[in-house]
Design an enzyme around this catalytic site. Structure first.
Site, PDB file in Angstrom:
ATOM      1  CD  GLU A  97      30.477  41.231  -0.289  1.00 58.91           C
ATOM      2  OE1 GLU A  97      29.901  40.868   0.757  1.00 58.91           O
ATOM      3  OE2 GLU A  97      29.851  41.496  -1.322  1.00 58.91           O
ATOM      4  CG  ASP A  98      28.312  38.517   3.367  1.00 58.52           C
ATOM      5  OD1 ASP A  98      28.692  38.806   2.207  1.00 58.52           O
ATOM      6  OD2 ASP A  98      27.114  38.427   3.680  1.00 58.52           O
ATOM      7  CG  ASP A 101      26.352  32.678  -4.059  1.00 55.96           C
ATOM      8  OD1 ASP A 101      26.814  31.536  -4.124  1.00 55.96           O
ATOM      9  OD2 ASP A 101      25.139  32.914  -4.183  1.00 55.96           O
ATOM     10  CG  PHE A 150      21.619  29.525   1.818  1.00 57.82           C
ATOM     11  CD1 PHE A 150      21.819  30.434   0.786  1.00 57.82           C
ATOM     12  CD2 PHE A 150      21.101  29.996   3.015  1.00 57.82           C
ATOM     13  CE1 PHE A 150      21.510  31.781   0.928  1.00 57.82           C
ATOM     14  CE2 PHE A 150      20.783  31.342   3.175  1.00 57.82           C
ATOM     15  CZ  PHE A 150      20.990  32.222   2.122  1.00 57.82           C
ATOM     16  NE  ARG A 163      21.035  40.349   8.315  1.00 53.51           N
ATOM     17  CZ  ARG A 163      21.445  40.312   7.053  1.00 53.51           C
ATOM     18  NH1 ARG A 163      22.664  39.911   6.770  1.00 53.51           N
ATOM     19  NH2 ARG A 163      20.641  40.664   6.063  1.00 53.51           N
TER      20      ARG A 163
HETATM   21  P1  IMP Z   1      26.726  37.288  -4.955  1.00 49.72           P
HETATM   22  O1  IMP Z   1      25.859  36.221  -5.567  1.00 49.72           O
HETATM   23  O2  IMP Z   1      28.186  36.931  -5.050  1.00 49.72           O
HETATM   24  O3  IMP Z   1      26.410  38.613  -5.558  1.00 49.72           O
HETATM   25  O4  IMP Z   1      26.380  37.353  -3.419  1.00 49.72           O
HETATM   26  C1  IMP Z   1      25.320  38.163  -3.028  1.00 49.72           C
HETATM   27  C2  IMP Z   1      25.018  38.108  -1.591  1.00 49.72           C
HETATM   28  O5  IMP Z   1      24.179  36.976  -1.388  1.00 49.72           O
HETATM   29  C3  IMP Z   1      26.138  37.944  -0.556  1.00 49.72           C
HETATM   30  O6  IMP Z   1      26.789  39.146  -0.224  1.00 49.72           O
HETATM   31  C4  IMP Z   1      25.326  37.419   0.607  1.00 49.72           C
HETATM   32  O7  IMP Z   1      24.734  38.485   1.312  1.00 49.72           O
HETATM   33  C5  IMP Z   1      24.265  36.589  -0.088  1.00 49.72           C
HETATM   34  N1  IMP Z   1      24.606  35.156  -0.027  1.00 49.72           N
HETATM   35  C6  IMP Z   1      25.196  34.395  -0.955  1.00 49.72           C
HETATM   36  N2  IMP Z   1      25.343  33.131  -0.518  1.00 49.72           N
HETATM   37  C7  IMP Z   1      24.835  33.114   0.738  1.00 49.72           C
HETATM   38  C8  IMP Z   1      24.713  32.106   1.743  1.00 49.72           C
HETATM   39  O8  IMP Z   1      25.106  30.931   1.602  1.00 49.72           O
HETATM   40  N3  IMP Z   1      24.124  32.506   2.910  1.00 49.72           N
HETATM   41  C9  IMP Z   1      23.679  33.767   3.136  1.00 49.72           C
HETATM   42  N4  IMP Z   1      23.795  34.736   2.230  1.00 49.72           N
HETATM   43  C10 IMP Z   1      24.368  34.413   1.039  1.00 49.72           C
END
Ligand code: IMP
Length: 177
Positions: A97-98, A101, A150, A163
């Protein structure tokens, strides 16, 4: 309007060093395994491409694509766009995963991968924002823990932009939330 990048949070060389460290650890832990890496599109693509080239073990890989609903920087739900087709029965799966969040994406993915009945499922994420967690998920291999801000770059986007940056940057106006 797309905000500009205000500062570098994690530099290219810091990322490179950490990716190599993670690769060494993963190679050690998955010696003698049927390792299948699952890259989560689109955000993890750069991290994934760098990480797999540091691995000293033979590995297969697959892609999944998920999208979270968010207008700007807030996510409110997750949708699977492309799931897995490869049989992962009895494989050792490592999800790449990247960023984690809220944890919603990872929760959905863990359930999806789990339905194939692999031997093991672990998670490797470049970034973690623990302050934002809504679903309790754990990360086995983590690049960097970051504050509640962010970030963009190295695969991560703001409305599909940035990206391509080789570092992790903070957007203008994005102080700590
Ligand atoms: P989740 O909230 O853990 O489900 O994360 C969902 C997705 O939101 C991640 O896989 C990212 O693609 C995107 N995301 C969450 N935080 C950031 C951020 O700080 N920058 C860019 N994308 C984010």
């Amino acid at each position: 309007m797309i905000p500009t990048v205000q500062s570098v949070l994690i530099s290219e060389s810091q990322i490179e060093k950490r990716v190599h460290e993670l690769g060494q650890q993963i190679s050690k832990d998955y010696d003698d395994s049927d390792l299948v890496l699952v890259c989560v599109l689109k955000g993890a693509i750069m991290f994934f491409a760098d990480l797999i080239r540091t691995l000293a073990v033979p590995a297969r890989y697959e892609f999944v694509q998920l999208a979270s609903y968010h207008n700007d920087t807030k996510s409110s739900g997750v949708q699977m766009i492309q799931g897995l087709y490869q049989d992962l029965f009895r494989a050792d799966v490592l999800i790449v995963e990247d960023i984690v969040d809220t944890g919603m994406t990872l929760e959905l993915l863990l359930n999806h991968v789990g339905s194939f009945e692999p031997t093991s499922i672990k998670v490797c994420s470049l970034l973690d924002k623990p302050d934002r967690r809504e679903v309790p998920v754990s990360i086995d291999y983590l690049g960097f823990e970051i504050p509640n801000t962010f970030v963009v770059g190295y695969g991560l986007d703001y409305a599909q932009h940035y990206r391509n940056l080789p570092y992790i940057g903070v957007l203008d106006g994005e102080g700590l939330r």
